[in-house]
Motif scaffolding. Structure first.
Motif, PDB file in Angstrom:
ATOM      1  N   ASN A  30       0.809  -1.214   0.000  1.00 16.25           N
ATOM      2  CA  ASN A  30       0.000   0.000   0.000  1.00 16.25           C
ATOM      3  C   ASN A  30       0.846   1.270   0.000  1.00 16.25           C
ATOM      4  O   ASN A  30       0.305   2.365   0.094  1.00 16.25           O
ATOM      5  CB  ASN A  30      -0.932   0.011   1.214  1.00 16.25           C
ATOM      6  CG  ASN A  30      -2.011  -1.038   1.082  1.00 16.25           C
ATOM      7  OD1 ASN A  30      -2.496  -1.293  -0.007  1.00 16.25           O
ATOM      8  ND2 ASN A  30      -2.371  -1.648   2.186  1.00 16.25           N
ATOM      9  N   ALA A  31       2.142   1.154  -0.123  1.00 21.97           N
ATOM     10  CA  ALA A  31       3.019   2.318  -0.034  1.00 21.97           C
ATOM     11  C   ALA A  31       3.314   2.938  -1.402  1.00 21.97           C
ATOM     12  O   ALA A  31       4.156   3.804  -1.501  1.00 21.97           O
ATOM     13  CB  ALA A  31       4.333   1.936   0.644  1.00 21.97           C
ATOM     14  N   GLY A  32       2.616   2.515  -2.445  1.00 23.62           N
ATOM     15  CA  GLY A  32       2.863   3.039  -3.787  1.00 23.62           C
ATOM     16  C   GLY A  32       2.360   4.453  -3.944  1.00 23.62           C
ATOM     17  O   GLY A  32       1.750   5.033  -3.038  1.00 23.62           O
ATOM     18  N   PRO A  33       2.600   5.042  -5.102  1.00 23.18           N
ATOM     19  CA  PRO A  33       2.143   6.414  -5.336  1.00 23.18           C
ATOM     20  C   PRO A  33       0.613   6.484  -5.389  1.00 23.18           C
ATOM     21  O   PRO A  33      -0.049   5.529  -5.785  1.00 23.18           O
ATOM     22  CB  PRO A  33       2.752   6.772  -6.688  1.00 23.18           C
ATOM     23  CG  PRO A  33       3.012   5.467  -7.339  1.00 23.18           C
ATOM     24  CD  PRO A  33       3.299   4.486  -6.239  1.00 23.18           C
ATOM     25  N   ALA A  34       0.090   7.611  -5.012  1.00 24.18           N
ATOM     26  CA  ALA A  34      -1.360   7.807  -5.008  1.00 24.18           C
ATOM     27  C   ALA A  34      -1.870   7.942  -6.437  1.00 24.18           C
ATOM     28  O   ALA A  34      -1.190   8.476  -7.315  1.00 24.18           O
ATOM     29  CB  ALA A  34      -1.720   9.045  -4.203  1.00 24.18           C
ATOM     30  N   ARG A  35      -3.074   7.480  -6.680  1.00 22.30           N
ATOM     31  CA  ARG A  35      -3.687   7.594  -7.999  1.00 22.30           C
ATOM     32  C   ARG A  35      -4.314   8.973  -8.168  1.00 22.30           C
ATOM     33  O   ARG A  35      -4.722   9.599  -7.212  1.00 22.30           O
ATOM     34  CB  ARG A  35      -4.771   6.541  -8.163  1.00 22.30           C
ATOM     35  CG  ARG A  35      -4.236   5.143  -8.187  1.00 22.30           C
ATOM     36  CD  ARG A  35      -5.350   4.169  -8.424  1.00 22.30           C
ATOM     37  NE  ARG A  35      -4.823   2.809  -8.374  1.00 22.30           N
ATOM     38  CZ  ARG A  35      -5.557   1.740  -8.323  1.00 22.30           C
ATOM     39  NH1 ARG A  35      -6.866   1.847  -8.318  1.00 22.30           N
ATOM     40  NH2 ARG A  35      -5.022   0.550  -8.283  1.00 22.30           N
ATOM     41  N   ALA A  36      -4.397   9.407  -9.414  1.00 24.94           N
ATOM     42  CA  ALA A  36      -5.030  10.681  -9.714  1.00 24.94           C
ATOM     43  C   ALA A  36      -6.537  10.555  -9.492  1.00 24.94           C
ATOM     44  O   ALA A  36      -7.134   9.515  -9.746  1.00 24.94           O
ATOM     45  CB  ALA A  36      -4.745  11.085 -11.151  1.00 24.94           C
ATOM     46  N   VAL A  37      -7.154  11.628  -9.034  1.00 23.47           N
ATOM     47  CA  VAL A  37      -8.591  11.613  -8.775  1.00 23.47           C
ATOM     48  C   VAL A  37      -9.368  11.544 -10.074  1.00 23.47           C
ATOM     49  O   VAL A  37     -10.338  10.820 -10.202  1.00 23.47           O
ATOM     50  CB  VAL A  37      -8.991  12.849  -7.946  1.00 23.47           C
ATOM     51  CG1 VAL A  37     -10.490  12.886  -7.737  1.00 23.47           C
ATOM     52  CG2 VAL A  37      -8.273  12.852  -6.624  1.00 23.47           C
ATOM     53  N   GLU A  38      -8.954  12.297 -11.058  1.00 22.05           N
ATOM     54  CA  GLU A  38      -9.633  12.294 -12.358  1.00 22.05           C
ATOM     55  C   GLU A  38      -8.573  12.263 -13.454  1.00 22.05           C
ATOM     56  O   GLU A  38      -7.450  12.716 -13.259  1.00 22.05           O
ATOM     57  CB  GLU A  38     -10.532  13.511 -12.499  1.00 22.05           C
ATOM     58  CG  GLU A  38      -9.810  14.830 -12.298  1.00 22.05           C
ATOM     59  CD  GLU A  38     -10.778  15.985 -12.249  1.00 22.05           C
ATOM     60  OE1 GLU A  38     -10.457  17.022 -12.842  1.00 22.05           O
ATOM     61  OE2 GLU A  38     -11.836  15.862 -11.630  1.00 22.05           O
TER      62      GLU A  38
END
Length: 60
Positions: A30-38
């Motif tokens: 779960n430490a990966g980069p955050a996904r874009a919201v849109e």
């Protein structure tokens, strides 16, 4: 001379090590980069499904 450990104590240590290993793997996954919201906005591009047919700059 080393004292012999009980079987239950060895199983308890093994179980505790397994719990720590699983928790570590879950945290690492779960430490990966955050996904874009849109998704990013595409400007000047018209897709065939929207009625465009040629290149984005107007050539057929």
């Amino acid at each position: 001379m080393l004292e012999r450990t009980r079987t239950a104590e060895r199983y308890a240590r093994g179980f505790a090590a397994a719990v720590v290993a699983v928790a570590t793997l879950l945290l690492a996954a779960n430490a990966g980069p955050a996904r874009a919201v849109e998704p990013p906005e595409l400007r000047g591009v018209q897709f065939a499904a929207e009625g465009g047919g040629g290149a984005p700059w107007g050539c057929p």
